[in-house]
Design a protein around this motif. Structure first.
Motif, PDB file in Angstrom:
ATOM      1  N   ASP A   1       0.813  -1.212   0.000  1.00 35.56           N
ATOM      2  CA  ASP A   1       0.000   0.000   0.000  1.00 35.56           C
ATOM      3  C   ASP A   1       0.849   1.266   0.000  1.00 35.56           C
ATOM      4  N   GLY A   2       2.160   1.094   0.088  1.00 34.73           N
ATOM      5  CA  GLY A   2       3.052   2.245   0.001  1.00 34.73           C
ATOM      6  C   GLY A   2       3.651   2.443  -1.377  1.00 34.73           C
ATOM      7  N   VAL A   3       3.320   1.560  -2.310  1.00 39.45           N
ATOM      8  CA  VAL A   3       3.857   1.653  -3.672  1.00 39.45           C
ATOM      9  C   VAL A   3       3.108   2.718  -4.455  1.00 39.45           C
ATOM     10  N   ARG A   4       3.834   3.725  -4.935  1.00 41.34           N
ATOM     11  CA  ARG A   4       3.240   4.802  -5.734  1.00 41.34           C
ATOM     12  C   ARG A   4       3.633   4.708  -7.207  1.00 41.34           C
ATOM     13  N   ARG A   5       4.858   4.278  -7.457  1.00 42.24           N
ATOM     14  CA  ARG A   5       5.363   4.165  -8.830  1.00 42.24           C
ATOM     15  C   ARG A   5       5.983   2.778  -9.009  1.00 42.24           C
ATOM     16  N   LEU A   6       5.689   2.155 -10.154  1.00 41.77           N
ATOM     17  CA  LEU A   6       6.209   0.823 -10.432  1.00 41.77           C
ATOM     18  C   LEU A   6       6.742   0.779 -11.855  1.00 41.77           C
ATOM     19  N   ASN A   7       8.049   0.543 -11.968  1.00 37.91           N
ATOM     20  CA  ASN A   7       8.707   0.526 -13.269  1.00 37.91           C
ATOM     21  C   ASN A   7       9.157  -0.897 -13.573  1.00 37.91           C
ATOM     22  N   CYS A   8       8.424  -1.580 -14.469  1.00 42.83           N
ATOM     23  CA  CYS A   8       8.725  -2.968 -14.805  1.00 42.83           C
ATOM     24  C   CYS A   8       8.733  -3.187 -16.303  1.00 42.83           C
ATOM     25  N   TRP A   9       9.442  -2.355 -17.055  1.00 41.86           N
ATOM     26  CA  TRP A   9       9.538  -2.599 -18.476  1.00 41.86           C
ATOM     27  C   TRP A   9      10.514  -3.743 -18.736  1.00 41.86           C
ATOM     28  N   CYS A  10      10.425  -4.355 -19.919  1.00 38.27           N
ATOM     29  CA  CYS A  10      11.235  -5.527 -20.240  1.00 38.27           C
ATOM     30  C   CYS A  10      12.721  -5.254 -20.033  1.00 38.27           C
ATOM     31  N   GLY A  11      13.403  -6.182 -19.356  1.00 37.55           N
ATOM     32  CA  GLY A  11      14.814  -5.994 -19.079  1.00 37.55           C
ATOM     33  C   GLY A  11      15.027  -5.412 -17.699  1.00 37.55           C
ATOM     34  N   ASN A  12      13.939  -4.931 -17.093  1.00 40.24           N
ATOM     35  CA  ASN A  12      14.031  -4.351 -15.760  1.00 40.24           C
ATOM     36  C   ASN A  12      13.493  -5.324 -14.718  1.00 40.24           C
ATOM     37  N   LEU A  13      13.289  -6.585 -15.160  1.00 38.51           N
ATOM     38  CA  LEU A  13      12.811  -7.644 -14.280  1.00 38.51           C
ATOM     39  C   LEU A  13      13.862  -8.754 -14.232  1.00 38.51           C
ATOM     40  N   PRO A  14      13.818  -9.615 -13.196  1.00 41.96           N
ATOM     41  CA  PRO A  14      14.805 -10.680 -13.084  1.00 41.96           C
ATOM     42  C   PRO A  14      14.829 -11.616 -14.290  1.00 41.96           C
ATOM     43  N   THR A  15      13.660 -11.812 -14.934  1.00 43.61           N
ATOM     44  CA  THR A  15      13.567 -12.678 -16.110  1.00 43.61           C
ATOM     45  C   THR A  15      13.181 -11.845 -17.321  1.00 43.61           C
TER      46      THR A  15
ATOM     47  N   LEU B   1      -2.440  -3.108  -5.016  1.00 50.78           N
ATOM     48  CA  LEU B   1      -1.715  -1.827  -5.031  1.00 50.78           C
ATOM     49  C   LEU B   1      -2.716  -0.674  -5.037  1.00 50.78           C
ATOM     50  N   PRO B   2      -3.387  -0.409  -3.922  1.00 49.23           N
ATOM     51  CA  PRO B   2      -4.463   0.586  -3.892  1.00 49.23           C
ATOM     52  C   PRO B   2      -4.016   2.016  -4.123  1.00 49.23           C
ATOM     53  N   ASN B   3      -2.747   2.309  -3.878  1.00 49.31           N
ATOM     54  CA  ASN B   3      -2.280   3.690  -3.971  1.00 49.31           C
ATOM     55  C   ASN B   3      -1.332   3.938  -5.139  1.00 49.31           C
ATOM     56  N   ILE B   4      -1.214   2.958  -6.024  1.00 46.34           N
ATOM     57  CA  ILE B   4      -0.323   3.105  -7.170  1.00 46.34           C
ATOM     58  C   ILE B   4      -0.776   4.259  -8.068  1.00 46.34           C
ATOM     59  N   GLU B   5       0.179   5.074  -8.517  1.00 44.24           N
ATOM     60  CA  GLU B   5      -0.126   6.240  -9.345  1.00 44.24           C
ATOM     61  C   GLU B   5       0.463   6.138 -10.751  1.00 44.24           C
ATOM     62  N   VAL B   6       1.642   5.544 -10.853  1.00 39.68           N
ATOM     63  CA  VAL B   6       2.309   5.435 -12.160  1.00 39.68           C
ATOM     64  C   VAL B   6       2.792   3.995 -12.339  1.00 39.68           C
TER      65      VAL B   6
ATOM     66  N   GLN C   1      -8.848  -1.989 -10.224  1.00 42.23           N
ATOM     67  CA  GLN C   1      -8.998  -1.556  -8.840  1.00 42.23           C
ATOM     68  C   GLN C   1      -7.978  -0.494  -8.438  1.00 42.23           C
ATOM     69  N   CYS C   2      -7.152  -0.087  -9.376  1.00 41.23           N
ATOM     70  CA  CYS C   2      -6.115   0.920  -9.084  1.00 41.23           C
ATOM     71  C   CYS C   2      -6.709   2.321  -9.243  1.00 41.23           C
ATOM     72  N   GLN C   3      -7.511   2.723  -8.283  1.00 39.37           N
ATOM     73  CA  GLN C   3      -8.294   3.947  -8.393  1.00 39.37           C
ATOM     74  C   GLN C   3      -7.452   5.226  -8.393  1.00 39.37           C
ATOM     75  N   ASN C   4      -6.206   5.153  -7.955  1.00 39.70           N
ATOM     76  CA  ASN C   4      -5.341   6.336  -7.932  1.00 39.70           C
ATOM     77  C   ASN C   4      -4.399   6.410  -9.128  1.00 39.70           C
ATOM     78  N   LEU C   5      -4.546   5.442 -10.046  1.00 41.20           N
ATOM     79  CA  LEU C   5      -3.638   5.382 -11.195  1.00 41.20           C
ATOM     80  C   LEU C   5      -3.836   6.586 -12.116  1.00 41.20           C
ATOM     81  N   SER C   6      -2.740   7.287 -12.401  1.00 38.24           N
ATOM     82  CA  SER C   6      -2.821   8.462 -13.276  1.00 38.24           C
ATOM     83  C   SER C   6      -2.030   8.283 -14.572  1.00 38.24           C
TER      84      SER C   6
END
Length: 262
Positions: free
Chosen positions: A18-32, A47-52, A68-73
């Motif tokens: 619930d503290g995650v605001r930004r999540l960057n997971c484009w290809c190559g930025n993950l373990p696999t 992730l109720p508070n995710i924004e980006v 359900q990501c109501q804060n996503l902008s």
């Protein structure tokens, strides 16, 4: 590959979901290399508070977990495997979504204009689509050229190999409840007439209109209302006062007509 809680917390440098605001997971930025192995994003439901969110190049095909990501902008989904624009159904109720990057997905098709108009018709709150600013003129045109998405896409049931069409289910549900919608409309009409001191409308007065005709008229009315509301943003105080006076006169004419019919 499923995007795990641990991976999300590590990427976002957060202690709890619930503290995650930004999540960057484009290809190559993950373990696999997730572009080769499609990513499942069910973790987004937590992730109720995710924004980006940046999910570009991950082979993603299902956007349902995002509804359900109501804060996503801001949502970046370039170069995934989104096959149908009906996936937008899951984004329609995100009130703060302003930026969407969806280009280079199969759902974009071969007609860029139809694609953009359909996205804007269903997500009129967007300020930028595919790194291009959205204009008021486009939003108005989208009401004409865009396709309204009323149901989520069909899903394939992996266990039994059957195609579970949510669109068909929605159509069946609509057929079953058409008469209920008509009754609801009549009840609402009579409630308003009662508040105005008018007699209720008898049910047989609506017999000449089928439920489908009523639904068609309702869609047409909603399109007109959307266009008017968009154009009203361009008016100053004087213009709005003129609209208010015109609406007042129109209401008087309609009420007088209804009284005469009584």
């Amino acid at each position: 590959m499923r995007l795990t809680r641990a991976a999300v917390l590590a990427r976002a440098k957060a202690a709890a979901l619930d503290g995650v605001r930004r999540l960057n997971c484009w290809c190559g930025n993950l373990p696999t290399c997730s572009f080769c192995l499609p990513v499942q994003i069910s973790i987004c439901r937590d992730l109720p508070n995710i924004e980006v969110i940046t999910f570009s190049m991950n082979g993603i095909s299902d956007l349902e977990p995002l509804n359900q990501c109501q804060n996503l902008s801001e949502l970046y989904l370039r170069k995934n495997n989104i096959a149908s624009l009906n996936e937008l159904f899951y984004l329609k109720n995100l009130p703060r979504l302003r930026v969407l990057w969806l280009s280079e997905n199969p759902c974009c098709g071969s007609d860029p204009h139809r694609y953009r108009m359909t996205v804007l018709r269903n997500l009129p709150g967007l300020q930028k689509l595919d790194n291009q600013a959205v204009t008021e003129e486009e939003l108005s045109q989208a009401l004409v050229d865009g396709e309204e998405i009323m149901a989520p896409p069909a899903r394939r049931n992996i266990e039994n190999g059957c195609l579970e069409s949510t669109e068909s289910s929605a159509a069946e549900s609509t057929t079953e409840t058409e008469s209920e919608l008509l009754n609801f409309s009549l009840e609402e009409t009579n409630k308003i007439r009662e508040e105005l001191g008018m007699k209720p409308v008898p049910r047989d007065k609506f017999s000449s209109f089928s439920p489908r005709d009523t639904d068609c008229n309702r869609k047409k009315r909603n399109n007109v209302l959307n266009a008017i509301l968009l154009l009203m943003k361009e008016l100053d105080t004087e213009g709005l006062e003129i609209v208010q006076q015109t609406v007042g006169r129109r209401l008087q004419v309609l009420r007088k007509k209804e009284l005469q019919e009584e």
